[in-house]
Design an enzyme around this catalytic site. Structure first.
Site, PDB file in Angstrom:
ATOM      1  CG  ASP A   1      -1.850   1.161   1.260  1.00  0.00           C
ATOM      2  OD1 ASP A   1      -2.947   1.016   0.669  1.00  0.00           O
ATOM      3  OD2 ASP A   1      -1.527   2.209   1.845  1.00  0.00           O
TER       4      ASP A   1
ATOM      5  CG  ASN B   1      -4.844  11.080  -5.070  1.00  0.00           C
ATOM      6  OD1 ASN B   1      -4.029  11.195  -5.988  1.00  0.00           O
ATOM      7  ND2 ASN B   1      -5.497   9.959  -4.827  1.00  0.00           N
TER       8      ASN B   1
ATOM      9  CG  ASP C   1      -4.999   8.700 -11.934  1.00  0.00           C
ATOM     10  OD1 ASP C   1      -5.308   8.109 -10.858  1.00  0.00           O
ATOM     11  OD2 ASP C   1      -5.841   9.244 -12.686  1.00  0.00           O
TER      12      ASP C   1
ATOM     13  CD  GLU D   1      -4.404   3.935  -1.235  1.00  0.00           C
ATOM     14  OE1 GLU D   1      -4.597   4.246  -0.065  1.00  0.00           O
ATOM     15  OE2 GLU D   1      -5.284   4.064  -2.142  1.00  0.00           O
TER      16      GLU D   1
END
Length: 595
Positions: free
Chosen positions: A463, A471, A480, A507
């Site tokens: 992760d 973000n 992304d 993620e």
């Protein structure tokens, strides 16, 4: 087989005039068999009033053409013996005369009178015969003069003879035998083509059938066969001339059908329709007004019709219409014989055995050749059908090959599209890694392989640390891009055939690989963590200002270990790594299992 049958009929027909020679030229005992025609006033009815100086010798047989005037003839016989001899005075084709009177004189004295003709009832005739006949009265030695007076509105051939009883009986039997043979053959041809019609349902065969039947009626009426063979007596001339019109109608219909005039020669098709209408009108006129009143129209009209058919046959040959040559030959023979017979009836050509039988021969020959044409047409149509079927088969094979090629190409395209669709279904669109949908199937397959090779299956879940903050700070499009770079690090770190990398959402990523021991599994996981950190991806809210990751690791050694259990344990190890400060790995130890 039918070819030889038709050839036999043609030879038989051609030979009939020779047989007719036997029939009509029987020997007789007269000293003077010459027939004399009276050239004076023929309206007189008493032979004693005739001027003997006005009798002119004529050929054995001759025609007077169309005339409504009566005619007188004379023929003589001289007997050298007192012994009675049964003899007959014959006027062949007497059934074509309205009235025939025979007057027999011996030594200038009238010894017998006989009346004959179509209007004389059968039971009143001295001898039942298709021609006019009178029994010669025997008066012993000496000369007997026979005067014959005829009345008719029909063009006739004069064939006046004297025969003995044996000659008369022999010739009549032979004549009936030959006519029966030919009639039977014609009927056989007619019904053979009728049976073909019943099978094929093609109209030209029924037209031909009616044409031949009309020709048989014509021949029987023309030769008096129906009188001598069947005993039917009466005025045959109406049947004779109606049958000629019927022959014309159905021959024209046959021609239109066989040569396909409506398609290839439309002008002639319309002309033939007009002629057919006139023929039918001629039949109606003959029935309503009588044959005598319409007879003068028939011969020129038949000639015109024949010429039209001849021109049509030539046009058909020039158009290269199927079987036109057969039709041309058949019509050519018919036209020649019709012309000869017409000239004979008009008195413009000499009477011979050939000219007398020409029309009869032409009808039979034409019928045979037209039947031959139909046989040829059947074979041609069969050949065309076979060729058409073969062309259809070839076209079908070619079409099938094209279709197979198109289907093959289309199948490949569909397979490619299906593969793309399958990839879309199992591939993560953002990173190009496998997604969660194929994780379970891959896990089971790899676990089986590891058990067989006696290795551990390492289930590693990863992760990205503080990804939400990334973000929020950099934007989702930059997020992304981070995920794509992490995926690249994963794929470069696990390149072996048995290594599989998945993005299971957000993620989080999963890696399945083989290891010989738990230590090796831990070292590999640590190496991955370092590679991601060394990638140097900026993250102001991350550890040391960089993108890092936390990793949970579980090593599977038993084939019975369920995927759900493995996933849960690995996920617990992930959270242990996160709760321990992130940017680290946590490897599950069997002693940690509280179950």
């Amino acid at each position: 087989m039918y070819k030889y049958f038709y050839i036999f009929l043609l030879v038989l027909t051609a030979a009939l005039p020779a047989f007719a020679d036997v029939i009509t030229d029987g020997s007789n005992d007269s000293d003077d068999s010459t027939v004399y025609l009276y050239t004076g006033d023929s309206s007189v009815k008493d032979p004693k009033a005739l001027d003997s100086s006005k009798f002119t010798p004529m050929p054995d047989r001759f025609s007077l053409g169309y005339t409504r005037e009566p005619h007188w003839f004379r023929i003589s016989v001289t007997s050298e013996s007192d012994k009675p001899i049964l003899r007959y005075i014959l006027l062949e084709d007497g059934f074509m005369f309205d009235r025939v009177d025979f007057f027999q004189f011996s030594s200038g004295k009238l010894i017998k009178t006989t009346r004959d003709g179509v209007y004389v009832p059968a039971d009143k005739k001295e001898v039942f015969y298709h021609g006019a006949v009178s029994v010669l009265k025997n008066e012993g030695k000496g000369r007997t003069d026979i005067y014959v007076r005829t009345e008719t509105k029909t063009p006739c051939v004069i064939n006046l003879q004297i025969r003995t009883d044996s000659e008369f009986q022999h010739n009549e039997k032979l004549r009936l035998f030959l006519l029966s043979l030919l009639t039977g053959a014609m009927l056989a041809i007619a019904f053979y083509n009728l049976f073909i019609y019943l099978s094929l349902r093609s109209r030209e065969y029924v037209y031909y059938f009616i044409y031949v039947i009309s020709a048989v009626i014509f021949m029987q009426a023309q030769t008096g066969f129906v009188i001598d063979m069947y005993g039917f007596y009466g005025d045959m001339r109406t049947n004779l001339f109606i049958s000629v019109y019927m022959m014309s109608v159905f021959l024209l219909l046959f021609t239109q059908q066989v040569l396909e005039t409506k398609k290839h020669l439309p002008v002639f098709h319309k002309i033939f329709n007009a002629i057919i209408f006139i023929d039918v009108s001629g039949i109606a006129a003959a029935l309503v007004f009588g044959m005598k009143e319409t007879l003068f129209l028939q011969t020129p009209f038949v000639q015109i019709t024949s010429v039209a058919m001849a021109v049509l046959s030539i046009a058909a040959i020039m158009k290269r219409i199927h079987s036109a040559w057969y039709y041309f030959i058949a019509v050519g023979i018919s036209i020649v014989t019709i012309f000869i017979s017409s000239m004979l009836l008009l008195g413009r050509t000499e009477y011979t055995l050939f000219t007398r039988n020409a029309y009869f021969f032409g009808c039979v020959a034409e019928a045979i050749l037209l039947s031959w044409l139909l046989s040829y047409r059947i074979n041609s149509l069969r050949s065309q059908t076979i060729r058409a079927q073969q062309e259809l088969i070839d076209m079908k094979d070619k079409t099938n090959r094209v279709l197979e090629s198109l289907v093959s190409e289309r199948t490949k395209e569909l397979e490619k599209k299906n593969e793309e669709l399958e990839n879309l279904a199992v591939i993560d669109e953002l990173t190009g890694l496998y997604n969660r949908r194929v994780l379970l199937a891959t896990y089971e397959k790899k676990l089986k392989n590891c058990i067989e090779e006696k290795k551990l299956l390492v289930f590693m879940i990863l992760d990205v640390d503080f990804f939400k903050k990334y973000n929020d700070f950099y934007g989702h499009h930059m997020g992304d891009e981070v995920l794509r770079k992490v995926a690249q690090v994963l794929t470069h770190s696990f390149r072996r055939t048995n290594d599989s990398v998945f993005r299971i959402g957000g993620e989080e990523f999963v890696v399945l690989f083989m290891a010989d021991s738990e230590d090796e599994a831990g070292q590999t996981a640590e190496k991955l963590r370092e590679n991601i950190e060394k990638a140097g991806i900026e993250h102001v809210h991350g550890i040391n200002g960089r993108i890092t990751c936390s990793v949970g690791v579980f090593c599977v050694s038993s084939e019975d270990t369920q995927f759900s259990y493995v996933y849960r344990i690995a996920d617990e190890q992930l959270y242990i790594a996160k709760n321990s400060g992130r940017n680290r790995i946590s490897l599950f130890k069997p002693s940690q299992d509280s179950l």
